[in-house]
Design a protein around this motif. Sequence first.
Motif, mmCIF file in Angstrom:
data_model
loop_
_atom_site.group_PDB
_atom_site.id
_atom_site.type_symbol
_atom_site.label_atom_id
_atom_site.label_comp_id
_atom_site.label_asym_id
_atom_site.label_seq_id
_atom_site.Cartn_x
_atom_site.Cartn_y
_atom_site.Cartn_z
ATOM 1 N N ASP A 177 0.818 -1.219 0.000
ATOM 2 C CA ASP A 177 0.000 0.000 0.000
ATOM 3 C C ASP A 177 0.853 1.272 0.000
ATOM 4 O OD1 ASP A 177 -2.236 -1.600 -0.003
ATOM 5 O OD2 ASP A 177 -2.571 -1.451 2.155
ATOM 6 N N LYS A 178 1.955 1.242 0.779
ATOM 7 C CA LYS A 178 2.804 2.442 0.872
ATOM 8 C C LYS A 178 3.492 2.733 -0.456
ATOM 9 C CE LYS A 178 2.001 3.748 5.060
ATOM 10 N NZ LYS A 178 2.384 3.020 6.263
ATOM 11 N N PHE A 179 3.953 1.687 -1.145
ATOM 12 C CA PHE A 179 4.640 1.913 -2.428
ATOM 13 C C PHE A 179 3.628 2.424 -3.460
ATOM 14 C CE2 PHE A 179 7.115 0.384 -6.274
ATOM 15 C CZ PHE A 179 8.173 1.267 -6.094
ATOM 16 N N ALA A 180 2.422 1.862 -3.407
ATOM 17 C CA ALA A 180 1.369 2.323 -4.332
ATOM 18 C C ALA A 180 1.070 3.799 -4.085
ATOM 19 C CB ALA A 180 0.110 1.487 -4.135
ATOM 20 N N LYS A 181 1.092 4.185 -2.814
ATOM 21 C CA LYS A 181 0.824 5.586 -2.465
ATOM 22 C C LYS A 181 1.933 6.488 -3.019
ATOM 23 C CE LYS A 181 -0.624 8.328 1.518
ATOM 24 N NZ LYS A 181 -0.786 8.380 2.970
ATOM 25 N N MET A 182 3.204 6.020 -2.869
ATOM 26 C CA MET A 182 4.336 6.804 -3.401
ATOM 27 C C MET A 182 4.201 6.982 -4.909
ATOM 28 S SD MET A 182 7.595 4.995 -1.573
ATOM 29 C CE MET A 182 7.383 4.218 0.013
ATOM 30 N N LEU A 183 3.630 5.966 -5.564
ATOM 31 C CA LEU A 183 3.483 6.014 -7.026
ATOM 32 C C LEU A 183 2.184 6.707 -7.456
ATOM 33 C CD1 LEU A 183 4.664 2.376 -7.837
ATOM 34 C CD2 LEU A 183 5.850 4.455 -8.528
ATOM 35 N N GLY A 184 1.391 7.101 -6.465
ATOM 36 C CA GLY A 184 0.126 7.781 -6.766
ATOM 37 C C GLY A 184 -0.930 6.845 -7.333
#
Length: 343
Positions: A177-184
Amino acid sequence: MKSFKRVLAVETSCDDTSVAVVEHGGKVLYSQSLNQDLAHRPFGGIVPELAGRNHSQNLVPLIDQALKSTSLDWKNIDGLVVTNRPGLVGSLLVGVVTVKSLAWTLNKPFVGVNHLEGHILAGFLNDDEYTVPVAFGYPYLALAVSGGHTSLYHVKSFGNYEVLGKTIDDAAGEAFDKFAKMLGLGFPGGVQIDKHSQKGSKNFHSFPRGMLSHDSLDFSFSGLKTAGLRKLESMSTEDIKSELYNLCASYQEAIVDTLVTKLDRAYEKTKIKNILITGGVSANSRLRSAGSEWADRRKLNLIVPPLRYCTDNAAMIGYAGMERLNRGEFSDLSLGVSPVVSI
Ligand code: KG4
Ligand code: ZN
């Protein structure tokens, strides 16, 4: 003869409001979850206060719907089950107070259940569309992997769970979830990473595999999260855009590789051939394919229950609770909640 043949179960430990009617042996007559993703999406993560508020609006109508859909009356329900730990306190409270009030007014026995015990036992759930493979049973290894937990158990028998390893920081789902958030890519991001990965190469970049050099079966995903951030900081916005699929596939591979490697080590240690993977991350297509390749190579019996029983659901809580009620374990009206992970 088991005295508890059918229970109604409630699960509100996090952001899903779930109600199920389960029969002895794990037959699910009804299981429904009201997902709150849309409510939390604008905040990029779960807002505890909002989760509790939504449970308070959704739970009683969902219980009503469970009875109506199954054409059952309270007299057909032998007992009640509720998740009372671990989880978000404000969320757990809604389920526990509701079930205690029902049990008190209806004069029904009830029991509070550990949410993780539910995940561990989800492999026994069955319904009109799904039958548990005959080979599945105790003892087995269980990997519970979701947004809130990453734990590996040696399940010896009902109630006898040895924790072989657990995350020392973030859960695997959280790392997704955090990486997806960083990638928008939005919340929850695991499914987005999965989707984008299918068009990318896992060999684009080698992200770190946490704690693989250690002998322990514990997990760590915070280093991976930081490595993900550093990698993105080192790239231009255009490069991130053009390498999006490859970034997702490489990052996903680090998580899947870690999970399957630890499972293999657990197998080496215990030689137990029945393996259960459960929790929301078990929806991940790469984890499913890498897991089944590994199980085929090792000649193991891998079970990944249908997704409806892997993500947070009340059916797994109902199964665990019925086993407890049939062993004479009841809660009383002073039952409280706890945020602490105890298995
Ligand atoms: O079990 P679950 O519904 O709720 C709890 O966290 O207990 O799991 C949700 C987690 C989220 O982190 C979500 O991103 C992740 O499961 N998830 C996935 C996929 N589908 C859901 N992660 C990777 N790939 C997926 N396809
Ligand atoms: Zn869960």
